[in-house]
Every structure is written in C-alpha cells, then in structure tokens.
Design a protein around this motif. Structure first.
Motif, mmCIF file in Angstrom:
data_model
loop_
_atom_site.group_PDB
_atom_site.id
_atom_site.type_symbol
_atom_site.label_atom_id
_atom_site.label_comp_id
_atom_site.label_asym_id
_atom_site.label_seq_id
_atom_site.Cartn_x
_atom_site.Cartn_y
_atom_site.Cartn_z
ATOM 1 N N ALA A 197 35.276 33.679 35.742
ATOM 2 C CA ALA A 197 35.115 32.558 36.894
ATOM 3 C C ALA A 197 36.342 32.130 37.555
ATOM 4 C CB ALA A 197 34.667 31.201 36.136
ATOM 5 N N GLU A 198 37.081 32.730 36.489
ATOM 6 C CA GLU A 198 38.851 33.276 37.746
ATOM 7 C C GLU A 198 38.928 33.899 38.434
ATOM 8 O OE1 GLU A 198 43.444 31.981 36.692
ATOM 9 O OE2 GLU A 198 41.908 32.435 34.562
ATOM 10 N N SER A 199 38.015 34.929 37.457
ATOM 11 C CA SER A 199 39.255 36.098 38.526
ATOM 12 C C SER A 199 38.174 36.422 39.728
ATOM 13 C CB SER A 199 38.014 37.860 37.130
ATOM 14 O OG SER A 199 38.523 37.976 35.795
ATOM 15 N N ILE A 200 36.760 35.782 39.759
ATOM 16 C CA ILE A 200 35.856 35.930 40.213
ATOM 17 C C ILE A 200 36.161 35.336 41.459
ATOM 18 C CG2 ILE A 200 34.116 35.225 41.609
ATOM 19 C CD1 ILE A 200 32.580 35.994 38.566
ATOM 20 N N GLY A 201 36.702 34.243 41.448
ATOM 21 C CA GLY A 201 37.115 33.313 42.577
ATOM 22 C C GLY A 201 38.786 34.092 43.427
ATOM 23 N N ASN A 202 39.106 34.503 41.955
ATOM 24 C CA ASN A 202 40.385 35.083 42.735
ATOM 25 C C ASN A 202 40.140 36.655 43.507
ATOM 26 O OD1 ASN A 202 42.270 33.109 41.318
ATOM 27 N ND2 ASN A 202 42.512 34.755 39.811
ATOM 28 N N GLY A 203 39.304 36.696 43.335
ATOM 29 C CA GLY A 203 38.454 37.980 44.875
ATOM 30 C C GLY A 203 37.291 37.511 45.457
ATOM 31 N N GLY A 204 37.135 36.368 45.331
ATOM 32 C CA GLY A 204 37.214 35.930 47.203
ATOM 33 C C GLY A 204 35.365 35.255 46.533
ATOM 34 N N GLY A 205 34.610 35.920 45.226
ATOM 35 C CA GLY A 205 34.108 35.925 45.070
ATOM 36 C C GLY A 205 33.030 34.248 45.296
ATOM 37 N N ASN A 206 31.663 34.366 44.129
ATOM 38 C CA ASN A 206 31.133 32.444 44.293
ATOM 39 C C ASN A 206 31.380 32.327 43.263
ATOM 40 O OD1 ASN A 206 30.399 30.317 43.833
ATOM 41 N ND2 ASN A 206 27.938 31.244 44.756
ATOM 42 N N PRO A 207 31.907 31.932 41.848
ATOM 43 C CA PRO A 207 32.265 31.757 40.461
ATOM 44 C C PRO A 207 30.518 31.547 39.854
ATOM 45 C CG PRO A 207 33.926 30.801 41.134
ATOM 46 C CD PRO A 207 33.205 31.348 42.275
ATOM 47 N N ALA A 208 29.690 30.472 41.204
ATOM 48 C CA ALA A 208 28.484 29.581 40.800
ATOM 49 C C ALA A 208 27.588 31.160 40.105
ATOM 50 C CB ALA A 208 28.586 28.492 41.943
ATOM 51 N N LEU A 209 27.621 31.928 41.162
ATOM 52 C CA LEU A 209 26.745 33.100 41.057
ATOM 53 C C LEU A 209 26.466 33.142 39.446
ATOM 54 C CD1 LEU A 209 24.694 34.547 42.482
ATOM 55 C CD2 LEU A 209 26.102 36.614 42.571
ATOM 56 N N ILE A 210 27.661 33.131 38.191
ATOM 57 C CA ILE A 210 27.165 33.874 37.168
ATOM 58 C C ILE A 210 27.154 32.716 36.272
ATOM 59 C CG2 ILE A 210 29.258 35.349 37.466
ATOM 60 C CD1 ILE A 210 30.949 33.813 35.889
ATOM 61 N N CYS A 211 26.467 31.726 36.843
ATOM 62 C CA CYS A 211 26.437 30.651 35.440
ATOM 63 C C CYS A 211 25.057 30.274 35.113
ATOM 64 C CB CYS A 211 27.377 29.234 35.964
ATOM 65 S SG CYS A 211 28.949 29.226 36.295
ATOM 66 N N GLY A 212 24.147 31.014 36.026
ATOM 67 C CA GLY A 212 23.047 30.761 35.387
ATOM 68 C C GLY A 212 22.828 31.393 34.125
ATOM 69 N N ALA A 213 21.099 31.378 34.268
ATOM 70 C CA ALA A 213 20.661 32.174 32.762
ATOM 71 C C ALA A 213 20.731 32.996 32.053
ATOM 72 C CB ALA A 213 18.889 31.136 32.073
#
Length: 388
Positions: A197-213
């Motif tokens: 989540a930190e890497s995605i956030g730092n890269g400008g992406g949406n960390p919530a996208l990877i939180c699904g099942a």
C-alpha cells in the motif's frame, strides 16, 4: 585460528556494477566482516548502473557500505562499457595489489573485471557460476560462459550448474556448491520490506484497489525480446490487461518498457485503473510487493529465484531460463511469449492451482558464510603455497 590476516596478503576486491550485483554482494561483505579474522575487502563499483538516486537507495535498503572506489563508467554500448571498465579497473589493481578479485552474476562489469585481473595474474572468484540459458543471443550468457572459463574459483547456486561447467571442460576442483546469496539477502531483509500500500501510494496509485478479496499480481518486463518489437509488446500488454480484469496488476515499469509503450502508441492498453503503473522500485519495495502477491509475471532472472523463496507462483515470459531449479523445484512456470499459455496458467493460479514449490537445497540464508569460510581457507592455502 589466525589472529589477523597476513599483511602481505592483499584485500579482496569485490566488484559490483549493476542493480542485481548489490543484492548478491551485501551478504558476502557482511560475512567477510564477521569472519575471524575478518577478511579485508574493498568494495568497487564500476558505475555501470549509473542512476545515482537508485544506487543510493539500494545501498541504504541493503545496508551496504558505500563503495570504496567508483569507476563511474556510465552507459554505452556493450563494447564501449566493457572496454571502459577494463581501462579504469587496471590502475586499481596496480595500486591495491589484491589477493583476488570477487565478481558476482553476469553483467558486463563481471566479465570486464575478470579479464583484466586474469591477464595480470590475479585470481578471480565468481559467485553464481555455472548458470546457463543456452541462449547466446543474451549478452548475459556470453558474460557467464567467458567468466567461468577463466575464473579460478567458482561458487554455484544449484547442483545442476556443476554439470554445465563439466560439459565446458572446467575442472571439478575449481567448483563449490554453496547455495544462493540472493536468498541470503531476501531472508535477511524480509522483515524490513515496505508494504504494498505504501509503494502504491508513493507511486500515485490507489492503495484501496489491492485490498479486495482477489488480492493483486505483480508484473515486471524489460527484456528486448519482449519490449523492443511492437507486435510482441502489443500481445503481451493485451493479455496482461485481460488478466487485470480478474486481479489488479501492479506493473513496476522499466524505463525501456515505458519508452517503447509510448513510442509504439500502446498507452491505451495500460490505461485502466486495474493496472497500477509504478516507477522502478527499490529493493525493499519490490520485496514487499512480491511477498504479498498472488501471482508474479516477469522476464527477470532474479525474480524467478525470489518468488521461489517466497512461495509465490511465477510465470516467466521467456523461452528459456538459466535457473532451471526454479521450475523443477520452485514456483516458476515458463510461458514464453505465448499469450494462450500466459492466460491459461494465470487462470490456474488464480483458481488456487498454482505451483507451491519448495525451497531448493542450501537456499537457507547462510550461503555467504560458506563462501567466506571456503575463501579464507583457499586464499591462505594459496599464500602458504607461494611462500613454501
């Protein structure tokens, strides 16, 4: 046990040149420092990998000391880069008078420094010897084969490497099976890995996208055979986009790949929120991404090993591998550039039918210790023989 290293026996010059070398050298330098008596060493960076910011971050992530010497050769064609490393390395050998030169892996710096040392009568030790793809179109294969032929001591990561070396006429007494120093680095650093989540956030992406099942997958792709031809890159990006409909994909985008996507007008294929584009990642960021992934799709050599150590299913988009143990015992499946095969195996993995694999022999985090112990004995025996 000796109380100190003989004064007349010079230091070991440890050569790094590009990113993969850093992960291999860090545990070796730690093992040299911990050995008693400590094995004196000089860390030399050829500067083949010339991104200063990425270099600094890698050294920080790996807690690797900054180089004692930096040749700063920079980029260039294979011939120019190899020649420039050789030209700048020779005066270092004249000044430092090392007991030997230790090289790792298969980059241009590995071969260049080996050639200079051998022609000056200085022993060479090659870590990660004997790996073969049997694809001479790969520059790394040329570097591997030639380095192994003229190195004095060869440390291998898997037992099959000894068979490769024997077929090439290399005497068995020059070869030692010690395990994989890349895995030393991975096990040593896993607790420090950055969260996805930190890497995605730092890269400008949406960390919530990877939180699904569904979780997420990781993609890296940089080899010329995959990214330098418009039709090949189009088909690979197309199937990756298909896979992203089932699982979000985090794509650590290599500059070469990014440039060709733009040059060939293929940006529309990755223009979906289901494919998260990140810049090249640091070691700890990449480790965190892989450790949490359900699937990795790559054409990297090192990632084949790391996914095997992490137990993460890996699809390698290459026609061959120099690391067959990752297929035979690990989690790796070779799919080449076959879109149907990539699609099929991805579906299998996401259905829970991926390879579980197992950790290969001596991939236990202690390879560097074995190298330090064996090298100390080898160097002292050579020293005693020369003075006998």
């Amino acid at each position: 046990m000796l109380e100190s290293w003989p004064n007349e026996l010079g230091p070991v010059i440890c050569v790094v040149g590009a990113r993969p070398n850093f992960m291999k050298m860090a545990p070796i330098l730690r093992a040299f420092a911990a050995y008693r008596p400590a094995i004196p060493s000089i860390l030399l960076h050829t500067g083949q990998h010339y991104d200063r910011d990425m270099n600094d971050k890698l050294f920080e992530d790996l807690r690797l000391p900054h180089p004692d010497i930096n040749l700063e050769v920079g980029s260039g064609s294979h011939a120019v880069q190899t020649a420039e490393v050789m030209r700048r390395f020779e005066p270092v050998l004249d000044e430092k008078k090392p007991s030997c030169v230790l090289v790792v892996g298969d980059v241009n710096s590995t071969l260049a420094c080996t050639l200079v040392a051998v022609k000056k009568g200085i022993p060479v030790v090659h870590v990660e010897a004997g790996l073969r793809s049997y694809d001479r179109a790969m520059p790394e294969e040329i570097n591997r084969v030639l380095t192994d032929q003229i190195a004095d001591l060869l440390y291998t990561t898997e037992r099959s490497a000894a068979d490769n070396l024997a077929r090439e006429g290399i005497a068995t007494e020059r070869v030692r099976f010690v395990g994989n120093v890349m895995i030393d680095s991975l096990l040593h650093n896993r607790e420090f890995a950055r969260s996805p989540a930190e890497s995605i956030g730092n890269g400008g992406g949406n960390p919530a996208l990877i939180c699904g099942a569904a979780g997420y997958g990781v993609v890296t792709m940089h080899r010329p055979s995959n990214v330098d031809q418009a039709n090949v890159l189009t088909s690979l990006l197309g199937v990756l986009r298909e896979i992203s409909d089932s699982i979000p994909l985090i794509f650590a985008l290599h500059p070469r790949t990014k440039g060709n996507i733009e040059r060939f007008g293929l940006s529309h294929l990755i223009d979906t929120p289901r494919m998260i584009m990140l810049p090249p990642q640091g070691y700890l960021e990449m480790l965190g991404l892989m450790a949490g992934a359900r699937i990795v799709l790559t054409d990297s050599g090192g990632l084949q090993e790391e996914t095997t150590a992490l137990g993460v299913p890996c699809l390698t988009m290459r026609e061959n591998t120099e690391r067959p143990i990752t297929v035979e015992q690990g989690t790796n499946t070779m799919v080449g550039r076959d879109v149907a095969a990539i699609r099929h195996h991805a579906v299998e993995i996401l259905a829970g039918k991926g390879k579980s694999g197992r950790l290969p022999e001596l991939w236990d985090g202690r390879t560097a210790e074995r190298i330090a112990e064996d090298m100390a004995s080898w160097l002292l025996a050579r020293h005693a023989g020369s003075n006998g």
